[in-house]
Design a protein around this motif. Structure first.
Motif, short mmCIF file in Angstrom:
data_model
loop_
_atom_site.label_atom_id
_atom_site.label_comp_id
_atom_site.label_asym_id
_atom_site.label_seq_id
_atom_site.Cartn_x
_atom_site.Cartn_y
_atom_site.Cartn_z
N ARG A 14 38.64 35.81 49.39
CA ARG A 14 37.66 35.66 50.47
C ARG A 14 36.24 35.91 49.98
N GLU A 40 28.95 45.79 51.45
CA GLU A 40 29.31 45.38 52.79
C GLU A 40 30.66 44.67 52.76
N ASP A 41 31.20 44.42 53.92
CA ASP A 41 32.40 43.60 54.09
C ASP A 41 33.70 44.29 53.73
N ASP A 94 35.47 46.66 55.26
CA ASP A 94 36.36 46.76 56.42
C ASP A 94 36.89 45.39 56.83
N ARG A 95 36.04 44.37 56.72
CA ARG A 95 36.50 43.01 57.04
C ARG A 95 37.58 42.57 56.07
N GLY A 101 40.80 44.31 56.82
CA GLY A 101 41.45 43.70 57.97
C GLY A 101 42.15 42.40 57.60
N GLU A 102 41.51 41.60 56.74
CA GLU A 102 42.12 40.34 56.32
C GLU A 102 43.34 40.59 55.46
#
Length: 224
Positions: free
Chosen positions: A38, A74-75, A77-78, A81-82
């Protein structure tokens, strides 16, 4: 052959999950690589991911990011989650019980022993995986990494597993230093498996006993 609870030295045999009951490396590697993709990172080989498993998904993702260029500011936590969403949707594609496990569970149950799980995997994920593999109903208790708000190597998951399984003399089977430390802190003996997700030689884990195959577990626990 002796049978019956009164003849067996242990009332409860508690297992770690990933790398102990089930070889989950293929599906966990796929989930890590999904998250890495990602953000344009190269995939990791399963052999690289195996030692990252054991302290939960957050730790595994952090280690995967470090191995491929560092943790982004950043990112995170995203990405976590993915990873979790992908893993839950593909939780038992490649994951299988280790050789000899089912026969070992059958033999322990024949002695009246209660089998249980204490894992750092989230409880709902552990239940889903064990359910898809037909093992959930064979466990007297399943304690996950989020069940109590504290994870191994703390003793609380092991102590809760014993209590929820009805109490009695217990032993912990695992593949990591966290399992051995949790067992020791809980005051119960430990058995380390040589075939798990080892980050060091099995002999260096400090377990009370070692096994290389589940065929060895019952004779070891039964004693002479």
């Amino acid at each position: 052959m002796r049978t019956g609870m009164s003849d067996f030295p242990f009332r409860i045999v508690g297992f770690d999950l990933d790398g102990t009951l089930v070889d989950t490396a293929g599906d966990l590697t796929a989930a890590v690589n999904h998250a890495l993709a990602r953000i344009g990172r190269a995939p990791l080989a399963e052999t690289m991911v195996r030692p990252m498993i054991g302290l939960g998904a957050r730790h595994m993702l952090e280690q995967g990011l470090i191995a491929t260029g560092g943790v982004p500011d950043e990112d995170f936590d995203r990405l976590l989650g993915e990873l979790l969403a992908y893993y839950e949707a593909h939780i038992a594609v490649e994951s299988r019980p280790y050789p000899g496990l089912i026969a070992a569970l059958d033999a322990l149950e024949a002695y009246g022993v209660r089998c249980a799980v204490a894992t750092n995997k989230a409880e709902h994920m552990a239940r889903k995986l064990l359910g898809e593999l037909g093992l959930a109903d064979r466990m007297a208790a399943i304690v996950g990494g989020d069940t109590l708000g504290v994870r191994k190597p703390a003793p609380e998951p092991v102590l809760a597993m014993i209590e929820r399984s009805g109490g009695g003399r217990a032993v912990v089977v695992g593949d990591s230093i966290y399992d051995v430390m949790a067992a020791r802190a809980a005051g119960v003996p430990s058995v380390a498996v040589r075939f798990g997700f080892l980050d060091r030689p099995a002999e260096a884990l400090g377990a009370d006993h070692l096994i290389g195959h589940y065929d060895e577990l019952l004779p070891l626990l039964a004693g002479p």
